[in-house]
Scaffold this active site. Structure first.
Site, PDB file in Angstrom:
ATOM      1  N   CYS A 155     -27.700 -13.405 -11.296  1.00  0.00           N
ATOM      2  CA  CYS A 155     -28.234 -14.738 -11.608  1.00  0.00           C
ATOM      3  C   CYS A 155     -27.727 -15.769 -10.606  1.00  0.00           C
ATOM      4  O   CYS A 155     -26.520 -15.887 -10.392  1.00  0.00           O
ATOM      5  CB  CYS A 155     -27.816 -15.136 -13.025  1.00  0.00           C
ATOM      6  SG  CYS A 155     -28.116 -16.885 -13.398  1.00  0.00           S
ATOM      7  N   CYS A 158     -25.255 -18.467 -12.366  1.00  0.00           N
ATOM      8  CA  CYS A 158     -23.968 -18.125 -12.986  1.00  0.00           C
ATOM      9  C   CYS A 158     -22.810 -18.525 -12.054  1.00  0.00           C
ATOM     10  O   CYS A 158     -22.957 -18.553 -10.829  1.00  0.00           O
ATOM     11  CB  CYS A 158     -23.909 -16.623 -13.274  1.00  0.00           C
ATOM     12  SG  CYS A 158     -24.644 -16.138 -14.856  1.00  0.00           S
ATOM     13  N   HIS A 186     -24.415 -17.439 -19.383  1.00  0.00           N
ATOM     14  CA  HIS A 186     -25.784 -17.043 -19.072  1.00  0.00           C
ATOM     15  C   HIS A 186     -26.645 -16.868 -20.330  1.00  0.00           C
ATOM     16  O   HIS A 186     -27.864 -17.048 -20.298  1.00  0.00           O
ATOM     17  CB  HIS A 186     -25.743 -15.719 -18.285  1.00  0.00           C
ATOM     18  CG  HIS A 186     -27.055 -15.250 -17.764  1.00  0.00           C
ATOM     19  ND1 HIS A 186     -27.640 -15.775 -16.639  1.00  0.00           N
ATOM     20  CD2 HIS A 186     -27.911 -14.300 -18.225  1.00  0.00           C
ATOM     21  CE1 HIS A 186     -28.798 -15.168 -16.418  1.00  0.00           C
ATOM     22  NE2 HIS A 186     -28.991 -14.278 -17.372  1.00  0.00           N
ATOM     23  N   ASN A 232     -37.413 -26.943 -18.435  1.00  0.00           N
ATOM     24  CA  ASN A 232     -38.434 -25.942 -18.734  1.00  0.00           C
ATOM     25  C   ASN A 232     -37.720 -24.757 -19.331  1.00  0.00           C
ATOM     26  O   ASN A 232     -36.819 -24.213 -18.699  1.00  0.00           O
ATOM     27  CB  ASN A 232     -39.144 -25.465 -17.467  1.00  0.00           C
ATOM     28  CG  ASN A 232     -40.236 -26.409 -17.052  1.00  0.00           C
ATOM     29  OD1 ASN A 232     -40.805 -27.127 -17.877  1.00  0.00           O
ATOM     30  ND2 ASN A 232     -40.529 -26.412 -15.780  1.00  0.00           N
ATOM     31  N   SER A 267     -38.331 -18.737 -14.852  1.00  0.00           N
ATOM     32  CA  SER A 267     -38.030 -17.325 -14.645  1.00  0.00           C
ATOM     33  C   SER A 267     -36.575 -16.994 -14.964  1.00  0.00           C
ATOM     34  O   SER A 267     -36.242 -15.832 -15.167  1.00  0.00           O
ATOM     35  CB  SER A 267     -38.345 -16.942 -13.200  1.00  0.00           C
ATOM     36  OG  SER A 267     -37.699 -17.849 -12.327  1.00  0.00           O
ATOM     37  N   HIS A 295     -30.877 -18.551 -17.708  1.00  0.00           N
ATOM     38  CA  HIS A 295     -29.615 -19.295 -17.683  1.00  0.00           C
ATOM     39  C   HIS A 295     -29.892 -20.751 -18.091  1.00  0.00           C
ATOM     40  O   HIS A 295     -30.802 -21.376 -17.561  1.00  0.00           O
ATOM     41  CB  HIS A 295     -29.002 -19.250 -16.277  1.00  0.00           C
ATOM     42  CG  HIS A 295     -27.577 -19.699 -16.256  1.00  0.00           C
ATOM     43  ND1 HIS A 295     -26.526 -18.850 -16.021  1.00  0.00           N
ATOM     44  CD2 HIS A 295     -27.029 -20.916 -16.483  1.00  0.00           C
ATOM     45  CE1 HIS A 295     -25.391 -19.529 -16.083  1.00  0.00           C
ATOM     46  NE2 HIS A 295     -25.675 -20.789 -16.371  1.00  0.00           N
ATOM     47  N   HIS A 332     -30.379 -24.301 -18.077  1.00  0.00           N
ATOM     48  CA  HIS A 332     -30.350 -25.304 -17.016  1.00  0.00           C
ATOM     49  C   HIS A 332     -31.567 -26.214 -17.109  1.00  0.00           C
ATOM     50  O   HIS A 332     -32.569 -25.874 -17.735  1.00  0.00           O
ATOM     51  CB  HIS A 332     -30.328 -24.627 -15.636  1.00  0.00           C
ATOM     52  CG  HIS A 332     -31.629 -23.988 -15.256  1.00  0.00           C
ATOM     53  ND1 HIS A 332     -32.064 -22.791 -15.807  1.00  0.00           N
ATOM     54  CD2 HIS A 332     -32.616 -24.364 -14.399  1.00  0.00           C
ATOM     55  CE1 HIS A 332     -33.236 -22.465 -15.296  1.00  0.00           C
ATOM     56  NE2 HIS A 332     -33.610 -23.409 -14.434  1.00  0.00           N
ATOM     57  N   GLN A 344     -33.664 -29.703 -14.797  1.00  0.00           N
ATOM     58  CA  GLN A 344     -33.876 -30.248 -13.460  1.00  0.00           C
ATOM     59  C   GLN A 344     -33.959 -31.763 -13.518  1.00  0.00           C
ATOM     60  O   GLN A 344     -34.247 -32.342 -14.556  1.00  0.00           O
ATOM     61  CB  GLN A 344     -35.178 -29.708 -12.877  1.00  0.00           C
ATOM     62  CG  GLN A 344     -35.196 -28.200 -12.716  1.00  0.00           C
ATOM     63  CD  GLN A 344     -36.455 -27.758 -12.007  1.00  0.00           C
ATOM     64  OE1 GLN A 344     -36.764 -28.212 -10.906  1.00  0.00           O
ATOM     65  NE2 GLN A 344     -37.205 -26.894 -12.646  1.00  0.00           N
TER      66      GLN A 344
HETATM   67 ZN   LIG Z   1     -26.739 -17.013 -15.213  1.00  0.00          ZN
END
Ligand SMILES: [Zn+2]
Ligand SMILES: [Zn+2]
Ligand SMILES: [Zn+2]
Length: 358
Positions: free
Chosen positions: A59, A62, A124, A164, A172, A175, A177, A179
């Site tokens: 990832c 990570c 993750h 998203n 895709s 993890h 997160h 933006q």
């Molecule tokens: Zn990750």
């Protein structure tokens, strides 16, 4: 103020196709409750929720891992922010316009901006719904700091913070997160909302979203949950089946202006709404979520009222999504289930996440 308490006689439209007005965008949505199939049976197909590892060596988000462009993530222990390696905007492309066709038939203009990625957690396998309120509070602090720092950049007039979530939304990487895209111009949706908020303030001498929050708190039927600082509703004009609008209860223009208690309230309501979503179909609920707030163009913008939109695509189960096609692309969006029924469904699930956090 009495205006806020005025309800709407929806029973006159019960079972009838009708349209509803979105005062923020001034668009209409077609509602067809007559097409609603049988009352909900409670049956769901599971979309194969799989257990993720706490750390994934493959990832790029990570801690300690190498990203595509060769940068290495630090061994972060809470949140981590970096400039997007494949940014949609470049920091300084100058002031260039290109026009053709006499009027504005062909019109293009340079757009400078900054795109950043915010990792919410080093874990993750977590999501906002499965993080603690304290951990989400740390993310709120990062969002506030980024809003301030990016907004102070000379060219930046608008800071769009969003997430998203899920492959269905084109994300895709699981993890946790989000933006931030900071731009030189105000994007379409907040620009439409700003014009509506300004006009409403001028015509009514009050704030549209203060009035709307008061109205929904009085009516109750579209409220999903609330705390001292925020209320989550399925807006009267919702387009997506389980769309929600999170409104600050105080008239406040942006995330940075939230007081400590309100920031904790934002973390709390984010956890509760995302948990209810996950519990609804027992899946990691996909969505696009983002904040709308005061532009950073140096003007006061007293009309702005800080809020968040959750726009999730799921309709009937973890696998069945709503499509926006045909009439919806070429005419107006349409829904079968009313906003009132969607709110009732979301109120009906618990705030204890169906998955135990390891
Ligand atoms: Zn990750
Ligand atoms: Zn307000
Ligand atoms: Zn908005």
């Amino acid at each position: 103020m009495t205006r806020g308490r005025a309800g709407v006689e929806l029973e006159k439209l019960e079972g009838k196709s009708h349209r509803r007005f979105n005062p923020l965008t001034r668009d209409w949505i077609l509602v067809s409750p007559n097409r609603m199939e049988r009352p909900w049976q409670g049956q769901t197909e599971t979309a194969g929720d799989f257990v993720l590892p706490k750390y994934d060596p493959g990832c790029y988000l990570c801690p300690g891992n190498v990203r595509a462009e060769g940068g290495r993530n630090p061994a972060y222990s809470a949140t981590f922010v970096f400039d997007n390696d494949f940014a949609a905007l470049q920091p300084d492309v100058g002031d260039v316009t290109a026009q053709g066709g006499g009027g504005n038939l062909l019109l293009a203009a340079s757009e400078s901006g900054v795109c950043r990625v915010v990792c919410f957690s080093p874990r993750h396998d977590l999501t906002l719904a499965r993080m603690t309120i304290g951990e989400i509070g740390g993310v709120v602090e990062v969002w506030a700091e980024q809003y301030r720092a990016l907004g102070e950049l000379p060219r930046i007039q608008h800071v769009q913070i969003f997430e998203n979530r899920g492959a269905m939304m084109g994300c895709s990487n699981p993890h946790p997160h989000g933006q931030i895209w900071a731009t030189e111009s105000i994007p379409n949706e907040p620009r439409k909302e700003e014009e509506s908020l300004e006009d409403y303030a001028r015509e009514h001498h009050s704030c549209m979203l203060c009035d709307y929050a008061e109205l929904e708190l009085g009516a109750g039927e579209r409220v999903v949950c609330q705390n001292e600082s925020f209320v989550a509703v399925v807006p009267f004009w919702a387009t997506w089946p389980f769309e929600t609008l999170l409104l600050a209860k105080r008239h406040v223009g942006d995330i940075e202006a939230l007081e400590a208690g309100e920031r904790a309230g934002l973390a709390d309501i984010l956890k509760r709404v995302t948990t209810r979503y996950d519990n609804l179909f027992q899946t990691s609920f996909p969505y696009s979520m983002g904040f709308h707030q005061r532009p950073t163009d140096g003007k006061e913008h007293a009309e702005w009222h800080f809020h968040a939109h959750f726009l999730p695509p799921l309709l009937r189960s973890a696998a069945v999504k709503k499509f926006m096609v045909g009439f919806e692309l070429l005419g107006s969006p349409q829904r079968d289930m009313t906003a009132e029924v969607a709110a009732e469904r979301l109120r009906g699930v618990g705030e204890e996440h169906y998955l135990v956090r390891g």
